[in-house]
Design a protein around this motif. Sequence first.
Motif, mmCIF file in Angstrom:
data_model
loop_
_atom_site.group_PDB
_atom_site.id
_atom_site.type_symbol
_atom_site.label_atom_id
_atom_site.label_comp_id
_atom_site.label_asym_id
_atom_site.label_seq_id
_atom_site.Cartn_x
_atom_site.Cartn_y
_atom_site.Cartn_z
ATOM 1 N N VAL A 202 0.832 -1.204 0.000
ATOM 2 C CA VAL A 202 0.000 0.000 0.000
ATOM 3 C C VAL A 202 0.866 1.254 0.000
ATOM 4 N N LYS A 203 1.939 1.246 0.765
ATOM 5 C CA LYS A 203 2.841 2.394 0.759
ATOM 6 C C LYS A 203 3.422 2.613 -0.637
ATOM 7 N N ARG A 204 3.781 1.540 -1.295
ATOM 8 C CA ARG A 204 4.314 1.646 -2.654
ATOM 9 C C ARG A 204 3.274 2.240 -3.599
ATOM 10 N N MET A 205 2.020 1.849 -3.454
ATOM 11 C CA MET A 205 0.960 2.386 -4.312
ATOM 12 C C MET A 205 0.699 3.867 -4.044
ATOM 13 N N MET A 206 1.081 4.343 -2.856
ATOM 14 C CA MET A 206 0.842 5.734 -2.492
ATOM 15 C C MET A 206 1.895 6.694 -3.029
ATOM 16 N N ILE A 207 2.972 6.171 -3.611
ATOM 17 C CA ILE A 207 4.034 7.057 -4.099
ATOM 18 C C ILE A 207 3.483 7.974 -5.184
ATOM 19 N N GLN A 208 3.680 9.268 -4.970
ATOM 20 C CA GLN A 208 3.187 10.283 -5.910
ATOM 21 C C GLN A 208 4.298 10.800 -6.817
ATOM 22 N N THR A 209 5.440 11.078 -6.214
ATOM 23 C CA THR A 209 6.557 11.607 -6.992
ATOM 24 C C THR A 209 7.850 11.357 -6.236
ATOM 25 N N GLU A 210 8.936 11.239 -7.004
ATOM 26 C CA GLU A 210 10.245 11.011 -6.404
ATOM 27 C C GLU A 210 11.250 11.994 -6.999
ATOM 28 N N GLY A 211 12.061 12.570 -6.133
ATOM 29 C CA GLY A 211 13.155 13.419 -6.566
ATOM 30 C C GLY A 211 14.469 12.786 -6.159
ATOM 31 N N ASP A 212 15.574 13.477 -6.412
ATOM 32 C CA ASP A 212 16.877 12.946 -6.022
ATOM 33 C C ASP A 212 16.982 12.809 -4.505
ATOM 34 N N ASN A 213 16.266 13.683 -3.788
ATOM 35 C CA ASN A 213 16.427 13.747 -2.331
ATOM 36 C C ASN A 213 15.155 13.472 -1.542
ATOM 37 N N TYR A 214 14.082 13.059 -2.212
ATOM 38 C CA TYR A 214 12.838 12.824 -1.470
ATOM 39 C C TYR A 214 11.941 11.842 -2.212
ATOM 40 N N THR A 215 11.027 11.245 -1.447
ATOM 41 C CA THR A 215 9.927 10.449 -2.007
ATOM 42 C C THR A 215 8.652 10.904 -1.328
ATOM 43 N N LEU A 216 7.661 11.297 -2.117
ATOM 44 C CA LEU A 216 6.395 11.803 -1.603
ATOM 45 C C LEU A 216 5.319 10.736 -1.754
ATOM 46 N N TYR A 217 4.676 10.403 -0.639
ATOM 47 C CA TYR A 217 3.565 9.455 -0.608
ATOM 48 C C TYR A 217 2.302 10.220 -0.215
ATOM 49 N N GLY A 218 1.187 9.972 -0.889
ATOM 50 C CA GLY A 218 -0.013 10.704 -0.503
ATOM 51 C C GLY A 218 -1.275 10.151 -1.130
ATOM 52 N N LYS A 219 -2.398 10.627 -0.598
ATOM 53 C CA LYS A 219 -3.712 10.283 -1.156
ATOM 54 C C LYS A 219 -4.628 11.475 -0.989
ATOM 55 N N THR A 220 -5.305 11.816 -2.065
ATOM 56 C CA THR A 220 -6.288 12.894 -2.050
ATOM 57 C C THR A 220 -7.661 12.346 -1.655
ATOM 58 N N GLY A 221 -8.545 13.258 -1.306
ATOM 59 C CA GLY A 221 -9.932 12.912 -1.031
ATOM 60 C C GLY A 221 -10.785 14.146 -1.219
ATOM 61 N N GLN A 222 -11.960 13.978 -1.812
ATOM 62 C CA GLN A 222 -12.803 15.143 -2.092
ATOM 63 C C GLN A 222 -14.278 14.805 -1.971
ATOM 64 N N GLY A 223 -15.002 15.698 -1.314
ATOM 65 C CA GLY A 223 -16.450 15.616 -1.235
ATOM 66 C C GLY A 223 -17.020 17.007 -1.452
#
Length: 269
Positions: A202-223
């Motif tokens: 699940v953490k792997r599926m949450m990866i949004q973007t990767e840079g040389d110095n970071y990995t961003l994991y996230g999930k949006t939600g909207q109502g």
Amino acid sequence: MGKLRNLTIFLVFIGAVALLINSVQTPSEANAAKGNLNMKKVDVDEFFADHDGTFVLRDMKKERAFVYNSERANQRFAPQSTFKVPNALIGLQVGAVEDEYDIKYWDGVEREIEIWNQDHTLGSGMRYSVVWYYQAMARDIGEKRMEEWVQKISYGNQDISGGIDQFWLSSSLKISPIEQADFMGTLYKENLPFDKDVMNTVKRMMIQTEGDNYTLYGKTGQGTGIGWYAGFIETKDRNYVFVTNIAGTSTEAKNITIDILKKYHLMTR
């Protein structure tokens, strides 16, 4: 007596030298301290000029947290599609899906978002926030198992009475931004009651973007009138959980989060 006095003076001198050495930072230590984000000085007011909202940032190493607008941070809202994260964890754990490549076939019903109108996997369903896929998986999980696991992970108010494929969508289930941060932090540390490989998937599926110095994991939600962006960011020497919740859209919540992370150099090249 003279020998004893000389020995005492020598020991005091050695102690003073040791204290001095311990109090002096090496250049690398000084640079590391300079680079650390001071949670008390995080200023995000500028990013909420056009939205009523809240932002939570938690240092996972030092267990410190910054909260903007604590009143809203402690208010419960429907999780909307941020619930795809626990939904995926539960689905994998109980065998409702095999892995992130498990396919569900489109039913032919035209939906408002074009990319939803095709077959999807668990992973692509997370990436494109495909509601119908996760609704189908929730039905496969079933009410009894879903309720059991929502209670096991103490997710928000734990109320799934709004219907097995609707309860997280502007319905009975509610969670506060502070509780979201708690949940994301526990997932990041892999301290939830799921198998390690399930949490890693699940953490792997949450990866949004990767840079040389970071990995961003996230999930949006909207109502209706609410936007979420929740997850965590890993850098070379710092790891943070974040949650943004606004009276607005999920895109706006995500953009606000990224702007804040960039301002404080957590997202660099």
